[in-house]
Design a protein around this motif. Structure first.
Motif, mmCIF file in Angstrom:
data_model
loop_
_atom_site.group_PDB
_atom_site.id
_atom_site.type_symbol
_atom_site.label_atom_id
_atom_site.label_comp_id
_atom_site.label_asym_id
_atom_site.label_seq_id
_atom_site.Cartn_x
_atom_site.Cartn_y
_atom_site.Cartn_z
ATOM 1 N N ASP A 317 4.022 -0.936 -4.953
ATOM 2 C CA ASP A 317 3.042 -0.764 -6.032
ATOM 3 C C ASP A 317 3.031 -2.070 -6.837
ATOM 4 O OD1 ASP A 317 1.343 0.178 -7.951
ATOM 5 O OD2 ASP A 317 2.759 1.608 -8.838
ATOM 6 N N HIS A 393 7.867 3.545 -13.433
ATOM 7 C CA HIS A 393 8.001 4.795 -12.662
ATOM 8 C C HIS A 393 8.759 4.505 -11.373
ATOM 9 C CE1 HIS A 393 4.733 3.600 -9.872
ATOM 10 N NE2 HIS A 393 4.078 3.176 -10.941
ATOM 11 N N HIS A 400 4.093 7.326 -7.412
ATOM 12 C CA HIS A 400 4.805 7.808 -8.595
ATOM 13 C C HIS A 400 5.839 8.772 -8.039
ATOM 14 C CE1 HIS A 400 1.249 6.856 -11.518
ATOM 15 N NE2 HIS A 400 1.726 5.801 -10.895
ATOM 16 N N THR A 415 8.970 0.411 -10.881
ATOM 17 C CA THR A 415 8.026 -0.651 -11.261
ATOM 18 C C THR A 415 8.252 -1.005 -12.728
ATOM 19 O OG1 THR A 415 6.327 0.846 -12.125
ATOM 20 C CG2 THR A 415 6.229 0.320 -9.772
ATOM 21 N N GLU A 417 5.317 -2.484 -15.342
ATOM 22 C CA GLU A 417 3.890 -2.794 -15.234
ATOM 23 C C GLU A 417 3.144 -2.772 -16.568
ATOM 24 O OE1 GLU A 417 1.537 0.536 -13.583
ATOM 25 O OE2 GLU A 417 3.436 1.331 -12.867
ATOM 26 N N GLU A 440 2.353 -6.099 -12.370
ATOM 27 C CA GLU A 440 3.223 -5.000 -11.937
ATOM 28 C C GLU A 440 4.104 -5.474 -10.792
ATOM 29 O OE1 GLU A 440 1.190 -1.569 -10.312
ATOM 30 O OE2 GLU A 440 2.957 -0.334 -10.674
HETATM 31 MN MN MN Z 1 2.667 1.647 -10.872
#
Ligand code: MN
Ligand code: GLY
Ligand code: MN
Length: 486
Positions: A317, A393, A400, A415, A417, A440
């Motif tokens: 992510d 998260h 997530h 992460t 972000e 991120e």
């Molecule tokens: Mn994220």
């Protein structure tokens, strides 16, 4: 019709045989999944059974379904990627009528050569035993008459039912039927309405106990999982790098998305972990902008790109925000460096024992102070529209991901972000309007700090601008104009 059947079956057998050897060989092993079930069993309460259903097949329209994706909990415990399946994990050894002892059983969709020609290979009970390490595996049609007295367990743990499970009238052991059969076996209050949710009233039914157990299991990654997330992250960084080199004013958001996703596929990622977000200019202010429709990105805009490859089920992510023309304007640079500083302040405290809230507050403090100094925000303390989301998260099988959200622990993958989004007509100087920046990155929490997994995607103003000067293999890739007559 009849003479067709035999040649057809021969063809199907050839197809199935050919596909066996066409699969990637770096999926996690059956040992991994067996160990995960063992860990789950250790955490289950005394004399309990945990019940997991596969994800439903979801209909897109008419006879087209959305691409199937397994429920991540089910996948985590089995490695099984097909629908219409049920897993029972028992705390204690069970004894079957013929004296066999077992502590888990899986019910899966049966092999069916004609169906497989339409919808793809199935493992079936034999394949599940051989490939996924189950000693007790049955066709899902067996569950209806499977002899099990659920009343003897101190607790039956399961997740509440999804409300979009469809009945396939031609299949009496699809997920709809498996849920109905389970409800009948446990005397569930609304057994007549297989997909409706009613709070269980029976003493041994528990729809809240499994969540913290699965959170604690999935929130700490094993070494095998860490390697797969690393791979997903490396691939996603490569996508960001190739776009930095290739992007030019006049390209479309969709084309940029296509370059990222081409890189993902080139490196054998099977999917994206979530719908790709590619927003130029004020589209970047829409936090989960998935349309990616803008036909021509302009010279002076920033473009916010939040994309993650999914590799063997595990997703990255990563967000990078870059100037379309290769050089940040003074205003874009001020906002960008504020977001970067917020991320770096959060990274400084990123270690076991720090709370998720402390990580968020570290970013918020920097952003609010900076926005006040720039005259964009009047007051430093509020949560506000320019930074409206959280900043940390878990990542893993879900973007997530499941996991406990109290304190960071060794083995977590997360992460950081932060972002600043200034839509048109915001109550500040117009020169800021349309600037949207999110940065991120993905991290592994180590014994005394963190490892920055996504550092290969340039992040500072200097590094981004330098990468954007590099030549791209796509510079020479120009498609001819489409013939307008057709
Ligand atoms: Mn994220
Ligand atoms: N890509 C969704 C998120 O960053 O949380
Ligand atoms: Mn993201």
């Amino acid at each position: 019709m009849k003479p067709l059947i035999t040649p057809l079956l021969v063809l199907v057998s050839i197809l199935c045989w050919a596909q066996e050897s066409d699969l990637p060989n770096d999926f996690l092993s059956k040992t991994f999944y067996r160990e995960r079930r063992e860990k789950l069993r250790e955490k289950l309460p005394a004399h309990s059974v945990a019940v997991f259903f596969a994800n439903p097949v979801r209909n897109r329209s008419n006879d087209v379904d959305f691409v199937y994706h397994q429920d991540p909990d089910f996948y985590y415990l089995t490695g099984y990627k097909e629908p219409d399946a049920l897993l029972l994990v028992f705390k204690d050894q069970q004894i079957s009528a013929n004296g066999t002892t077992y502590n888990e059983v899986i019910f899966v969709q049966p092999r069916n050569e004609l169906r497989e020609m339409w919808t793809g290979r199935r493992l079936g009970e034999k394949g599940v035993k051989e490939n996924l390490g189950f000693s007790q595996a049955f066709n899902n049609s067996v569950f209806k008459k499977y002899n099990i007295d659920f009343s003897k367990f101190a607790s039956i743990l399961f997740f509440d039912f999804k409300n979009d499970v469809r009945d396939n009238p031609r299949d009496s052991s699809d997920l709809f039927n498996l849920i109905a059969q389970f409800k009948t076996k446990v005397n569930y209050p609304d057994a007549g309405h297989p997909t409706l949710t009613v709070e269980p009233k029976k003493n041994n039914l528990d729809i809240s106990g499994l969540e913290p157990i699965m959170d604690n299991l999935r929130g700490i990654k094993t070494n095998e999982e860490i390697e797969l997330v690393r791979k997903a992250v490396r691939i996603s960084c490569a996508g960001q790098v190739e776009v930095m080199k290739a992007i030019k004013p006049g390209m479309s958001e969709r084309e940029i998305q296509g370059i990222h996703e081409f890189v993902f596929k080139k490196y054998q990622a099977e999917d994206v972990g979530y719908p790709s977000i590619v927003g130029a200019g004020h589209n970047g202010c829409i936090l989960h902008y998935e349309e990616n429709y803008k036909p021509s990105i302009s010279n002076k805009e920033l473009i916010l790109m939040d994309l993650g490859a999914e590799y063997r089920g595990y997703t990255a992510d990563i967000t990078r925000t870059i100037p379309v023309n290769g050089k940040f304007s003074p205003e874009q640079k001020q906002i960008y460096e504020l977001v970067l500083k917020a991320q770096e302040e959060a990274m400084k405290i990123c270690k076991p024992g720090t709370s998720f809230q402390e990580v968020y507050l570290a970013t918020r403090t920097v952003i609010n102070k900076g926005l006040k100094e720039l005259g964009i925000l009047q007051n430093e303390t509020d949560r506000h529209m320019y930074y409206p989301h959280g900043c940390t998260h878990h990542i893993g099988l879900d973007v997530h991901d499941r996991g406990p959200y109290e304190k960071l622990q060794e083995g977590m993958m997360i992460t950081i972000e932060p972002g600043i989004y200034i839509p048109e007509n915001s109550p500040c100087d117009k020169k800021w309007w349309g600037i949207a920046v999110r940065i991120e990155d993905d991290y592994l929490i180590t014994q005394d700090g963190y490892e920055h997994l996504s550092a290969a995607a340039p992040r500072t103003v200097k590094d981004v601008e330098a990468m954007m000067k590099q030549p791209s293999a796509l510079d020479d890739f120009v498609l001819p104009e489409l013939d307008k007559k057709n």
